[in-house]
Design a protein around this motif. Sequence first.
Motif, PDB file in Angstrom:
ATOM      1  N   TRP A 114       6.073  -7.115   9.295  1.00  0.00           N
ATOM      2  CA  TRP A 114       7.479  -6.748   9.696  1.00  0.00           C
ATOM      3  C   TRP A 114       8.444  -8.140   9.364  1.00  0.00           C
ATOM      4  N   GLN A 115       9.406  -7.712   8.675  1.00  0.00           N
ATOM      5  CA  GLN A 115      10.386  -8.887   8.595  1.00  0.00           C
ATOM      6  C   GLN A 115      11.458  -8.856   9.677  1.00  0.00           C
ATOM      7  N   ILE A 116      11.693 -10.280  10.190  1.00  0.00           N
ATOM      8  CA  ILE A 116      12.412 -10.394  11.245  1.00  0.00           C
ATOM      9  C   ILE A 116      13.729 -10.821  10.936  1.00  0.00           C
ATOM     10  N   HIS A 124       7.498  -3.362   6.260  1.00  0.00           N
ATOM     11  CA  HIS A 124       7.311  -3.450   4.909  1.00  0.00           C
ATOM     12  C   HIS A 124       6.106  -3.148   4.612  1.00  0.00           C
ATOM     13  N   PHE A 125       5.540  -2.339   3.413  1.00  0.00           N
ATOM     14  CA  PHE A 125       4.395  -2.072   3.016  1.00  0.00           C
ATOM     15  C   PHE A 125       4.226  -2.658   1.744  1.00  0.00           C
ATOM     16  N   CYS A 204       5.918  -4.732  -2.960  1.00  0.00           N
ATOM     17  CA  CYS A 204       6.107  -4.633  -1.429  1.00  0.00           C
ATOM     18  C   CYS A 204       7.672  -3.919  -1.207  1.00  0.00           C
ATOM     19  N   TYR A 205       7.799  -3.180  -0.132  1.00  0.00           N
ATOM     20  CA  TYR A 205       9.094  -2.584   0.102  1.00  0.00           C
ATOM     21  C   TYR A 205       9.089  -2.052   1.525  1.00  0.00           C
ATOM     22  N   GLN A 206      10.327  -1.994   1.761  1.00  0.00           N
ATOM     23  CA  GLN A 206      10.661  -1.455   3.206  1.00  0.00           C
ATOM     24  C   GLN A 206      10.296   0.127   3.496  1.00  0.00           C
ATOM     25  N   VAL A 207       9.798   0.280   4.555  1.00  0.00           N
ATOM     26  CA  VAL A 207       9.094   1.622   5.257  1.00  0.00           C
ATOM     27  C   VAL A 207       9.688   2.132   6.371  1.00  0.00           C
ATOM     28  N   PRO A 208       9.687   3.124   6.897  1.00  0.00           N
ATOM     29  CA  PRO A 208      10.172   3.635   8.191  1.00  0.00           C
ATOM     30  C   PRO A 208       9.891   2.949   9.444  1.00  0.00           C
ATOM     31  N   LYS A 209      10.750   2.824  10.283  1.00  0.00           N
ATOM     32  CA  LYS A 209      10.465   1.986  11.605  1.00  0.00           C
ATOM     33  C   LYS A 209       9.531   2.551  12.538  1.00  0.00           C
ATOM     34  N   GLU A 210       9.545   4.013  12.344  1.00  0.00           N
ATOM     35  CA  GLU A 210       8.394   4.546  12.853  1.00  0.00           C
ATOM     36  C   GLU A 210       7.006   4.368  12.964  1.00  0.00           C
ATOM     37  N   VAL A 211       6.445   3.502  12.145  1.00  0.00           N
ATOM     38  CA  VAL A 211       5.146   3.006  11.771  1.00  0.00           C
ATOM     39  C   VAL A 211       4.851   2.097  12.681  1.00  0.00           C
ATOM     40  N   GLY A 212       6.099   1.444  13.647  1.00  0.00           N
ATOM     41  CA  GLY A 212       5.746   0.589  14.568  1.00  0.00           C
ATOM     42  C   GLY A 212       5.204   1.147  15.875  1.00  0.00           C
ATOM     43  N   PRO A 219       2.408  10.504   6.282  1.00  0.00           N
ATOM     44  CA  PRO A 219       2.313  10.016   4.811  1.00  0.00           C
ATOM     45  C   PRO A 219       3.576   9.225   4.438  1.00  0.00           C
ATOM     46  N   THR A 220       4.975   9.502   5.178  1.00  0.00           N
ATOM     47  CA  THR A 220       5.881   8.632   4.932  1.00  0.00           C
ATOM     48  C   THR A 220       5.867   7.322   5.236  1.00  0.00           C
ATOM     49  N   PHE A 221       4.927   6.974   6.156  1.00  0.00           N
ATOM     50  CA  PHE A 221       4.924   5.692   6.476  1.00  0.00           C
ATOM     51  C   PHE A 221       4.733   4.577   5.239  1.00  0.00           C
ATOM     52  N   VAL A 222       4.115   5.243   4.169  1.00  0.00           N
ATOM     53  CA  VAL A 222       3.565   4.433   2.762  1.00  0.00           C
ATOM     54  C   VAL A 222       4.754   4.625   1.766  1.00  0.00           C
TER      55      VAL A 222
END
Length: 285
Positions: A114-116, A124-125, A204-212, A219-222
């Motif tokens: 997680w980037q603050i 990010h994944f 590395c790239y940003q992914v959905p906040k739902e993964v938190g 599968p959209t988390f990656v």
Amino acid sequence: MCGRYALGLQRAEIRALPGYPNLEIGEWVNEDNFVPRYNIAPNSQAPVIRRRDASSPDLQMQTMRWGIPYGKVHAKNQQAINARSENIMEGAGMWNKYRSSNRCVVVSQGYYEWQIKGKDKLPHFTKHADGKAMLMAGLYHVSDETYLFAIITTSASKSLSWLHDRQPVILTSHDDVTKWLDTSSHAWSAELGKLLQPAEGLTCYQVPKEVGKVGAESPTFVQPVATRKDGIEAMFAKQRTKQEGNKEGIKRKRSLSPVISSLKSEPAGKEDESHETEGKKLKVE
């Protein structure tokens, strides 16, 4: 730090270890305890690779629980999910008893960090750009026939230091994996310490906040958040379509301007009717 990772591949794919064709894995102990997931959190059951026993080079996969207790009590709030490479190389604390004989490799597709940004935390994944399996160095603990593991972390590489100051130790070659898992000597060496370095060349790239949310699964988390239907790329695409439509409308309006101007400049009279008709025809066309 590494507090969440993904392994949504089916078991047959995991056994094949994409990207490591020469790494032969034998049986999978407690295979049924693992369910493929894109959001593996501490206390989850997940597969690791280890030697079947110290005297044999044969490798096996085994489903273990993520998190090694600090003491004899297996409390969820008293466990280590990560082990710092610096402490392992120094043989400091609890890791000294694991580093020589209880080394393993944690199988994943990649990990989350997680980037603050101010009060916001953006997940990010990070994964291998070529899509091969990400093999993270780990240590495992055995107590009352219960197997538990921790992921080793090191300082972040230059290319990922913007995201976090730590990253998992990633073993990128067949030789490195074999060397890390070779516990036949029952001893720690400087050569093993050299493996505990940050890996470069990752994407590395940003992914959905739902993964938190622990327990959430998709599968959209990656997948990059920018490529989602409700993502940045989709938003830009809509804007481009709208802009192109506006430009086309302006072009049509400009092409008709001379005709409209000529109609307005003609004297009034009977000819007005014919021009009015032409104007109507132009409007219909």
